[in-house]
Scaffold this motif. Structure first.
Motif, PDB file in Angstrom:
ATOM      1  N   SER A 141     -92.198 -35.465  62.991  1.00  0.00           N
ATOM      2  CA  SER A 141     -91.616 -34.133  63.134  1.00  0.00           C
ATOM      3  C   SER A 141     -90.504 -34.179  64.166  1.00  0.00           C
ATOM      4  CB  SER A 141     -92.695 -33.119  63.536  1.00  0.00           C
ATOM      5  OG  SER A 141     -93.186 -33.419  64.833  1.00  0.00           O
ATOM      6  N   TYR A 142     -89.950 -33.015  64.461  1.00  0.00           N
ATOM      7  CA  TYR A 142     -88.822 -32.936  65.390  1.00  0.00           C
ATOM      8  C   TYR A 142     -89.217 -32.176  66.655  1.00  0.00           C
ATOM      9  CZ  TYR A 142     -85.457 -34.710  61.980  1.00  0.00           C
ATOM     10  OH  TYR A 142     -84.768 -35.501  61.103  1.00  0.00           O
ATOM     11  N   GLN A 143     -88.669 -32.643  67.770  1.00  0.00           N
ATOM     12  CA  GLN A 143     -88.894 -32.017  69.063  1.00  0.00           C
ATOM     13  C   GLN A 143     -87.541 -31.733  69.721  1.00  0.00           C
ATOM     14  OE1 GLN A 143     -92.070 -31.326  69.703  1.00  0.00           O
ATOM     15  NE2 GLN A 143     -92.706 -32.472  67.865  1.00  0.00           N
ATOM     16  N   ILE A 144     -87.566 -30.890  70.740  1.00  0.00           N
ATOM     17  CA  ILE A 144     -86.350 -30.543  71.471  1.00  0.00           C
ATOM     18  C   ILE A 144     -86.209 -31.427  72.697  1.00  0.00           C
ATOM     19  CG2 ILE A 144     -85.167 -28.726  72.780  1.00  0.00           C
ATOM     20  CD1 ILE A 144     -86.756 -26.702  71.043  1.00  0.00           C
TER      21      ILE A 144
ATOM     22  N   GLU B  37     -93.862 -21.307  73.755  1.00  0.00           N
ATOM     23  CA  GLU B  37     -93.525 -22.060  74.969  1.00  0.00           C
ATOM     24  C   GLU B  37     -92.144 -22.711  74.843  1.00  0.00           C
ATOM     25  OE1 GLU B  37     -97.539 -21.039  74.748  1.00  0.00           O
ATOM     26  OE2 GLU B  37     -96.440 -22.302  73.310  1.00  0.00           O
ATOM     27  N   GLU B  38     -91.845 -23.272  73.687  1.00  0.00           N
ATOM     28  CA  GLU B  38     -90.532 -23.892  73.480  1.00  0.00           C
ATOM     29  C   GLU B  38     -89.424 -22.844  73.555  1.00  0.00           C
ATOM     30  OE1 GLU B  38     -91.308 -27.624  70.469  1.00  0.00           O
ATOM     31  OE2 GLU B  38     -91.733 -25.607  69.721  1.00  0.00           O
TER      32      GLU B  38
ATOM     33  N   LYS C 128     -79.040 -32.708  70.075  1.00  0.00           N
ATOM     34  CA  LYS C 128     -79.660 -33.371  68.926  1.00  0.00           C
ATOM     35  C   LYS C 128     -81.185 -33.301  69.019  1.00  0.00           C
ATOM     36  CE  LYS C 128     -75.754 -36.568  68.673  1.00  0.00           C
ATOM     37  NZ  LYS C 128     -75.317 -37.990  68.778  1.00  0.00           N
ATOM     38  N   LEU C 129     -81.804 -32.824  67.958  1.00  0.00           N
ATOM     39  CA  LEU C 129     -83.263 -32.808  67.900  1.00  0.00           C
ATOM     40  C   LEU C 129     -83.785 -34.232  67.801  1.00  0.00           C
ATOM     41  CD1 LEU C 129     -83.777 -29.810  65.438  1.00  0.00           C
ATOM     42  CD2 LEU C 129     -83.974 -29.788  67.934  1.00  0.00           C
ATOM     43  N   VAL C 130     -84.976 -34.449  68.326  1.00  0.00           N
ATOM     44  CA  VAL C 130     -85.545 -35.794  68.390  1.00  0.00           C
ATOM     45  C   VAL C 130     -86.588 -35.965  67.281  1.00  0.00           C
ATOM     46  CG1 VAL C 130     -86.800 -37.453  69.806  1.00  0.00           C
ATOM     47  CG2 VAL C 130     -85.172 -35.862  70.879  1.00  0.00           C
ATOM     48  N   TYR C 131     -86.336 -36.908  66.383  1.00  0.00           N
ATOM     49  CA  TYR C 131     -87.268 -37.200  65.295  1.00  0.00           C
ATOM     50  C   TYR C 131     -88.195 -38.327  65.721  1.00  0.00           C
ATOM     51  CZ  TYR C 131     -88.848 -38.681  60.620  1.00  0.00           C
ATOM     52  OH  TYR C 131     -89.604 -39.026  59.511  1.00  0.00           O
ATOM     53  N   ASN C 132     -89.497 -38.062  65.697  1.00  0.00           N
ATOM     54  CA  ASN C 132     -90.455 -39.069  66.154  1.00  0.00           C
ATOM     55  C   ASN C 132     -91.153 -39.800  65.007  1.00  0.00           C
ATOM     56  OD1 ASN C 132     -92.340 -37.266  65.114  1.00  0.00           O
ATOM     57  ND2 ASN C 132     -93.012 -36.505  67.110  1.00  0.00           N
TER      58      ASN C 132
ATOM     59  N   PRO D 243     -87.191 -19.891  62.302  1.00  0.00           N
ATOM     60  CA  PRO D 243     -87.552 -21.292  62.104  1.00  0.00           C
ATOM     61  C   PRO D 243     -86.322 -22.139  61.737  1.00  0.00           C
ATOM     62  CG  PRO D 243     -89.121 -19.866  60.981  1.00  0.00           C
ATOM     63  CD  PRO D 243     -87.973 -19.000  61.414  1.00  0.00           C
ATOM     64  N   HIS D 244     -86.464 -23.427  61.952  1.00  0.00           N
ATOM     65  CA  HIS D 244     -85.317 -24.304  61.834  1.00  0.00           C
ATOM     66  C   HIS D 244     -85.091 -24.788  60.400  1.00  0.00           C
ATOM     67  CE1 HIS D 244     -82.583 -27.682  62.405  1.00  0.00           C
ATOM     68  NE2 HIS D 244     -82.300 -27.174  63.589  1.00  0.00           N
ATOM     69  N   ASN D 245     -83.873 -24.621  59.949  1.00  0.00           N
ATOM     70  CA  ASN D 245     -83.402 -25.132  58.659  1.00  0.00           C
ATOM     71  C   ASN D 245     -82.400 -26.241  58.948  1.00  0.00           C
ATOM     72  OD1 ASN D 245     -82.258 -25.502  56.107  1.00  0.00           O
ATOM     73  ND2 ASN D 245     -81.163 -23.550  56.113  1.00  0.00           N
ATOM     74  N   PRO D 246     -82.664 -27.498  58.556  1.00  0.00           N
ATOM     75  CA  PRO D 246     -83.577 -27.906  57.487  1.00  0.00           C
ATOM     76  C   PRO D 246     -84.886 -28.567  57.914  1.00  0.00           C
ATOM     77  CG  PRO D 246     -81.999 -29.657  57.848  1.00  0.00           C
ATOM     78  CD  PRO D 246     -81.675 -28.583  58.863  1.00  0.00           C
ATOM     79  N   VAL D 247     -85.164 -28.764  59.203  1.00  0.00           N
ATOM     80  CA  VAL D 247     -86.287 -29.643  59.555  1.00  0.00           C
ATOM     81  C   VAL D 247     -87.646 -28.952  59.491  1.00  0.00           C
ATOM     82  CG1 VAL D 247     -84.718 -30.977  61.028  1.00  0.00           C
ATOM     83  CG2 VAL D 247     -86.282 -29.309  62.086  1.00  0.00           C
ATOM     84  N   GLY D 248     -87.660 -27.615  59.332  1.00  0.00           N
ATOM     85  CA  GLY D 248     -88.921 -26.921  59.091  1.00  0.00           C
ATOM     86  C   GLY D 248     -89.785 -26.645  60.301  1.00  0.00           C
ATOM     87  N   ARG D 249     -89.251 -26.845  61.507  1.00  0.00           N
ATOM     88  CA  ARG D 249     -90.034 -26.503  62.700  1.00  0.00           C
ATOM     89  C   ARG D 249     -90.068 -24.997  62.897  1.00  0.00           C
ATOM     90  NH1 ARG D 249     -91.323 -28.767  67.311  1.00  0.00           N
ATOM     91  NH2 ARG D 249     -92.460 -26.779  67.379  1.00  0.00           N
TER      92      ARG D 249
END
Length: 389
Positions: free
Chosen positions: A145-148, A180-181, A138-142, A169-175
């Motif tokens: 935005s979202y982080q891994i 580096e990631e 699960k991506l982390v919503y802060n 790029p990520h659909n739907p969160v737009g990252r």
């Protein structure tokens, strides 16, 4: 002249986006801003080439020759700094078809396949329809935005995951994942012998100053453990022509994949899709540069309007795609009520966030790839509806 302002009537064209509103939203009186295709015409050279080809009047089987493959290679080098051998290329009608092929070819029933949620809806079905097990990182919503969550990612890999479907790029969160990631994700996958299956269909659609990195381009070692899916369909609004390609540098994996594609008849492109792929990559650079500017302006417009006129809607910080991920949690509505609010009160057709997994609860996805007048109308409808709640 590149024109992204004209409104083109798409009704009665068998458009998924415009012609099944009653079925999807139970109303014809909604402004559709949902399905991930654009309301812009494709570049004029593509239109001209398709018209000219149609005059020939014969539409037999066509080959994917070195001209087509060379345009793909040139595009990836120019736009993503990725030098590929054209022998690495395979073809299919679309990325989803390719995903089905890869899951069948490289995993077995009961195997675990990892995805990062909330994520593009078909990622679930390409796993479950073949009796594989969905595993979620699960991506982390802060709040912005979202982080891994890399610790969780590694723990999931340890559980026996066989393949990881990356959305980049990520659909739907737009990252748009940083180099580096991506390197960290790839290194972990290699440590646990997990195949990387990378959907990079939105890779051309980043905002100014943001660069998309193909994960397979990070190193030769990573490339050999990665299968990458790309297409001009999102970039140039060609989805209905069904043309996509797959990049696989590892010879043995490519052989397995091609056998799977051929066994189910998914290894060819139709005449028009073949041509559109070639011409869009050959003549589409200037058009794409202008499109990216327009999409960036559209995103900023939505962000500014929501910030100025309501505190109940927030556009998640996004770096690419033409899809905005909107946090609607401050409306205080459950998912069913939120969808009804948008369709019945605002009269705007958006994708419900929960469609992308329960992690998308209380979000909505908005497609901003439309003329500015359409965007202005859609945003106004939503803001007016919030004010009358």
């Amino acid at each position: 002249m590149i024109n992204f302002t004209d409104i083109h009537d798409r009704k009665q064209t068998r458009s998924v986006k415009w012609d099944i509103l009653q079925t999807v939203f139970q109303s014809e009186d909604v402004l559709p801003m949902w399905v991930a295709d654009m309301d812009f015409q494709t570049p004029q050279p593509v239109i001209d080439a398709l018209v000219e080809r149609s005059k020939h009047g014969i539409f037999g089987y066509t080959i994917l020759d070195n001209d087509v493959k060379g345009e793909i290679s040139g595009w990836l080098e120019r736009h993503h700094g990725w030098s590929i051998d054209t022998d690495w290329l395979s073809f299919s009608p679309g990325v989803i078809a390719s995903l089905h092929m890869v899951i069948q070819a490289f995993t077995n029933p009961g195997d675990k396949v990892l995805i990062q949620t909330p994520v593009y809806t078909p990622f679930y079905s390409v796993i479950t329809k073949h009796d594989r097990e969905v595993v979620k990182n699960k991506l982390v919503y802060n709040g912005d935005s979202y982080q891994i969550n890399f610790d969780d990612f590694e723990e999931k890999l340890k559980s026996g995951v066989k393949a990881f479907i990356l959305c980049s790029p990520h659909n739907p969160v737009g990252r748009v994942w940083s180099k580096e990631e991506l390197k960290k994700l790839a290194d972990l996958c290699m440590s646990y012998n997990v195949l990387i299956v990378s959907d990079e269909i939105h890779g051309d659609l980043t905002f100014p100053g943001i660069e998309h990195f193909p994960v397979a381009a990070l190193s030769e070692e990573i490339s050999h453990e990665t299968i990458t899916f790309m297409s001009p369909s999102k970039t140039f609004n060609l989805a209905g022509l069904q043309a996509s390609y797959i990049v696989t540098s590892d010879k043995e994996k490519r052989k397995i994949l091609n056998n799977q594609l051929e066994s189910q008849g998914h290894h060819m492109l139709n005449t028009m899709g073949n041509l559109a792929l070639e011409i869009s990559y050959k003549h589409g650079d200037e058009w794409l540069t202008e499109l990216r500017k327009v999409l960036h302006e559209h995103r900023n417009y939505v962000v500014d309007m929501f910030e100025q006129h309501t505190s109940k809607l927030k556009v998640v910080q996004t770096e690419g795609t033409y899809l905005l991920w909107i946090d609607c949690s401050k409306l205080g509505l459950d998912d069913k009520s939120l969808k009804e609010f948008m369709t019945k009160k605002a009269k705007v057709g958006l994708n419900a966030g929960v469609e992308y997994g329960k992690e998308g609860s209380q979000f909505m996805r908005m497609n901003i790839a439309c003329p500015k007048a359409t965007l202005v109308e859609g945003v106004k409808r939503i803001i007016d509806a919030v004010h009358t709640t």
